[in-house]
Design an enzyme around this catalytic site. Structure first.
Site, PDB file in Angstrom:
ATOM      1  N   HIS A  63     115.693  66.664  34.204  1.00 22.28           N
ATOM      2  CA  HIS A  63     116.747  65.802  33.639  1.00 22.28           C
ATOM      3  C   HIS A  63     118.126  66.461  33.770  1.00 22.28           C
ATOM      4  O   HIS A  63     118.863  66.627  32.793  1.00 22.28           O
ATOM      5  CB  HIS A  63     116.454  65.490  32.161  1.00 22.28           C
ATOM      6  CG  HIS A  63     117.079  64.204  31.702  1.00 22.28           C
ATOM      7  ND1 HIS A  63     116.492  63.379  30.776  1.00 22.28           N
ATOM      8  CD2 HIS A  63     118.255  63.600  32.033  1.00 22.28           C
ATOM      9  CE1 HIS A  63     117.267  62.325  30.554  1.00 22.28           C
ATOM     10  NE2 HIS A  63     118.348  62.445  31.314  1.00 22.28           N
ATOM     11  N   GLU A 104     109.533  64.187  27.576  1.00 20.60           N
ATOM     12  CA  GLU A 104     110.369  65.332  27.960  1.00 20.60           C
ATOM     13  C   GLU A 104     110.422  66.339  26.823  1.00 20.60           C
ATOM     14  O   GLU A 104     110.576  65.943  25.664  1.00 20.60           O
ATOM     15  CB  GLU A 104     111.780  64.850  28.320  1.00 20.60           C
ATOM     16  CG  GLU A 104     111.805  63.948  29.546  1.00 20.60           C
ATOM     17  CD  GLU A 104     113.206  63.517  29.958  1.00 20.60           C
ATOM     18  OE1 GLU A 104     114.185  63.899  29.265  1.00 20.60           O
ATOM     19  OE2 GLU A 104     113.339  62.805  30.955  1.00 20.60           O
TER      20      GLU A 104
END
Length: 244
Positions: free
Chosen positions: A219, A201
């Site tokens: 997220h 990420e």
């Protein structure tokens, strides 16, 4: 950061997962680490149910079709009567189970902790991971990322899932093997997936981006104003408890 802070005594995670904190290094130096468990559970649970509905009602495809000037009915699936498998029946898993039962779903769960009282109250069937994988129409992941859970949903586990099932992943990137998941989706063993978390990420170049039967979000399942307020209060309480 820990090594460079000799007077450091407390690390407060503004959130739940501590997989981005070196717990061993903190413990070695006597640094206490706190988090805010449960504070974003409602937010993540609501997002999970929303993603199930978005996939099964094919909202992404339907909305795109309308924007392209078409007016066509794209049939979807109901949640009622279908089987939801929850892997990880902690704070978030419990909130998902409550909501799924309200939709009339049958709920299976797998966890290393015995939540017998909760399961009796909400008619959740605690069982093995094998049973959850093989019986679920929807598999939803809600475990932390640890050495035991890394890639716990991999090639073999995906093959055990029902053909045409869907996967919802709002836990931590790394719990599911993304390469294996891409193969299961591309081969249409799974009908679809929704991922809010990724092994790396922010998400970089990924085959996931090219798959039409996937919903990707950055997220954000736990990010609501209400969750932020609860996490902030818990974080301050953690500091005050330490000082006391």
């Amino acid at each position: 950061v820990i090594e460079g802070s000799p007077s450091l005594a407390l690390i407060c995670k503004f959130g739940v997962g501590v997989d981005n904190i070196d717990l061993a290094a903190a413990a070695e130096r006597g640094v206490l680490v706190t988090n805010a468990p449960g504070c974003n559970a409602i937010s993540v649970a609501e997002m999970t149910i929303g993603l199930i509905i978005a996939l099964w009602r094919r909202l992404k495809e339907t909305e795109r079709s309308l924007r392209d000037g078409q007016w066509r009915a794209i049939p979807g699936e109901e949640l009622y009567g279908r089987v939801l498998g929850i892997v990880g029946l902690g704070n978030i898993g419990k909130e998902v189970a409550r909501r799924a039962r309200a939709f009339g779903m049958r709920v299976l769960s797998h966890d290393i902790v015995d939540y017998a009282d909760f399961c009796r109250q909400f008619e959740v069937e605690a069982t093995s991971l094998e049973a959850v994988l093989s019986q679920s129409d929807v598999l939803s992941l809600h475990v932390p990322l640890t050495p035991l859970t890394r890639h716990m949903i991999g090639e073999a586990q995906l093959r055990r899932m029902k053909r045409g099932a869907i996967l919802i992943h709002t836990a931590r990137g790394g719990v599911a093997d993304e390469a294996a998941l891409c193969r299961a989706l591309a081969g249409q063993h799974l009908a679809g997936a929704a991922l809010d978390v990724f092994e790396t990420e922010p998400l970089g170049p990924s085959r996931l981006r090219s798959l039409d039967n996937v919903i990707l979000t950055p997220h954000v399942a736990g990010i609501t104003y209400q969750a932020a307020d609860r996490i902030g209060e818990r974080t301050v309480a953690n500091v005050l408890a330490y000082l006391a």
